[in-house]
Design a protein around this motif. Structure first.
Motif, PDB file in Angstrom:
ATOM      1  N   THR A 178       2.439   2.432   2.516  1.00 16.82           N
ATOM      2  CA  THR A 178       2.182   3.112   3.792  1.00 16.82           C
ATOM      3  C   THR A 178       3.478   3.237   4.579  1.00 16.82           C
ATOM      4  O   THR A 178       4.128   2.225   4.854  1.00 16.82           O
ATOM      5  CB  THR A 178       1.163   2.324   4.631  1.00 16.82           C
ATOM      6  OG1 THR A 178      -0.031   2.142   3.867  1.00 16.82           O
ATOM      7  CG2 THR A 178       0.837   3.053   5.925  1.00 16.82           C
TER       8      THR A 178
ATOM      9  N   GLU B 191      -7.537   0.709   3.307  1.00 15.33           N
ATOM     10  CA  GLU B 191      -6.675   0.118   2.284  1.00 15.33           C
ATOM     11  C   GLU B 191      -5.652  -0.812   2.914  1.00 15.33           C
ATOM     12  O   GLU B 191      -5.390  -1.919   2.423  1.00 15.33           O
ATOM     13  CB  GLU B 191      -5.969   1.211   1.487  1.00 15.33           C
ATOM     14  CG  GLU B 191      -5.126   0.649   0.339  1.00 15.33           C
ATOM     15  CD  GLU B 191      -4.388   1.723  -0.438  1.00 15.33           C
ATOM     16  OE1 GLU B 191      -3.783   1.392  -1.473  1.00 15.33           O
ATOM     17  OE2 GLU B 191      -4.404   2.892  -0.002  1.00 15.33           O
TER      18      GLU B 191
ATOM     19  N   GLN C  80      -7.374  -3.976   4.209  1.00 14.80           N
ATOM     20  CA  GLN C  80      -7.662  -4.898   3.105  1.00 14.80           C
ATOM     21  C   GLN C  80      -6.398  -5.622   2.662  1.00 14.80           C
ATOM     22  O   GLN C  80      -6.410  -6.836   2.393  1.00 14.80           O
ATOM     23  CB  GLN C  80      -8.256  -4.136   1.927  1.00 14.80           C
ATOM     24  CG  GLN C  80      -8.647  -5.018   0.745  1.00 14.80           C
ATOM     25  CD  GLN C  80      -9.787  -5.947   1.066  1.00 14.80           C
ATOM     26  OE1 GLN C  80     -10.823  -5.518   1.557  1.00 14.80           O
ATOM     27  NE2 GLN C  80      -9.605  -7.240   0.818  1.00 14.80           N
ATOM     28  N   ALA C  81      -5.293  -4.877   2.587  1.00 14.66           N
ATOM     29  CA  ALA C  81      -4.033  -5.484   2.174  1.00 14.66           C
ATOM     30  C   ALA C  81      -3.574  -6.545   3.172  1.00 14.66           C
ATOM     31  O   ALA C  81      -3.018  -7.580   2.780  1.00 14.66           O
ATOM     32  CB  ALA C  81      -2.957  -4.405   2.016  1.00 14.66           C
TER      33      ALA C  81
ATOM     34  N   THR D 259       0.803  -1.223   0.000  1.00 14.04           N
ATOM     35  CA  THR D 259       0.000   0.000   0.000  1.00 14.04           C
ATOM     36  C   THR D 259       0.836   1.273   0.000  1.00 14.04           C
ATOM     37  O   THR D 259       0.288   2.373  -0.101  1.00 14.04           O
ATOM     38  CB  THR D 259      -0.920   0.029   1.236  1.00 14.04           C
ATOM     39  OG1 THR D 259      -0.111  -0.052   2.428  1.00 14.04           O
ATOM     40  CG2 THR D 259      -1.894  -1.143   1.210  1.00 14.04           C
TER      41      THR D 259
ATOM     42  N   ASP E 156      -6.881   2.542   8.547  1.00 10.38           N
ATOM     43  CA  ASP E 156      -6.813   2.777   7.106  1.00 10.38           C
ATOM     44  C   ASP E 156      -7.442   1.577   6.388  1.00 10.38           C
ATOM     45  O   ASP E 156      -6.915   0.458   6.452  1.00 10.38           O
ATOM     46  CB  ASP E 156      -5.352   2.931   6.688  1.00 10.38           C
ATOM     47  CG  ASP E 156      -5.180   3.160   5.196  1.00 10.38           C
ATOM     48  OD1 ASP E 156      -6.166   3.029   4.444  1.00 10.38           O
ATOM     49  OD2 ASP E 156      -4.044   3.444   4.769  1.00 10.38           O
TER      50      ASP E 156
END
Length: 232
Positions: free
Chosen positions: A32, A96, A99-100, A30, A94
């Motif tokens: 991040t 995203e 989900q990752a 992601t 977060d």
């Protein structure tokens, strides 16, 4: 006389990566940024809440997730909801990244076979003993076995989310025995959970346990099982 073998998946034949590896892979996916003390604290909280499927069991389960946790492997939706809830409880806000994290644990790259998994399965195949993988799980693990070259050594997969019930319910073990075409008394169940995998005893299956350890700490946990099966 043992004529077939049922194996659990996680902690028996393969082991998921560490929480730190899991988190690092999702962060990279992601983009991040998280490092140093913040990374360590996030990994600690994910471990505390047992957010990695196949990893450590939760030390704390929020009250609103208790029922869902107990039934998490009955369907794909319940599995995702249970682990998503634990990930949020661990402080991942977060969507995203959340989900990752969930997607990563289903990746073949997140799993490593134990050192003696392939040779044990190949020896069973050589001896003509059929094998079933019986797993409490909320997703299709067949791609993991294919990626690691193990799928050809498995005759049947009996997955809780596909059957709508989970170990230790005898129904799941009965289904595996039926797919192998064998009576329960002739099928050895091998797993790491005395509670879940031990449920096979209710059908009359012999049961053998292995230790759920990191891959590098269990080089030969499965090979001794071959001694139970008599002469090669």
């Amino acid at each position: 006389m043992i004529k077939g073998v049922m194996f659990d998946f996680s902690g028996t034949l393969l082991r998921v990566e560490s929480t730190e590896e899991w988190l690092a892979a999702a962060l990279a996916e992601t983009g991040t940024p998280l490092a140093g003390a913040d990374f360590d604290e996030t990994a600690r909280r994910l471990t505390e809440y047992g957010a990695l499927p196949g990893g450590a069991s939760p030390r704390h389960i929020p009250a609103h997730l208790e029922t869902l946790w107990d039934q998490r492997d009955i369907s794909a939706e319940q599995h995702r909801a249970a682990y998503g809830g634990l990930t949020r409880a661990a402080g991942i806000t977060d969507p995203e990244l959340a989900q990752a994290l969930y997607d990563r644990h289903m990746s073949p790259a997140a799993w490593r076979p134990y050192p003696d998994t392939e040779r044990t399965l190949r020896e069973l195949r050589r001896r003509g003993l059929p094998v079933a993988v019986v797993s409490n799980i909320g997703w299709d693990l067949r791609p993991v076995f294919r990626a690691h070259g193990l799928d050809e050594l498995v005759d049947a997969y009996v997955l809780s989310y596909e059957l709508g019930t989970q170990k230790p319910d005898p129904v799941i073990f009965r289904a595996a025995c039926d797919r192998l075409g064998l009576a329960p008394a002739d099928v050895l169940m091998v797993g790491d959970s005395r509670e879940a995998d031990g449920g096979a005893r209710a059908l009359g299956c012999p049961v053998r346990f292995v230790d759920h350890l990191p891959v590098d700490e269990r080089p030969a946990g499965l090979a001794p099982l071959l001694d139970l099966l008599g002469p090669a």
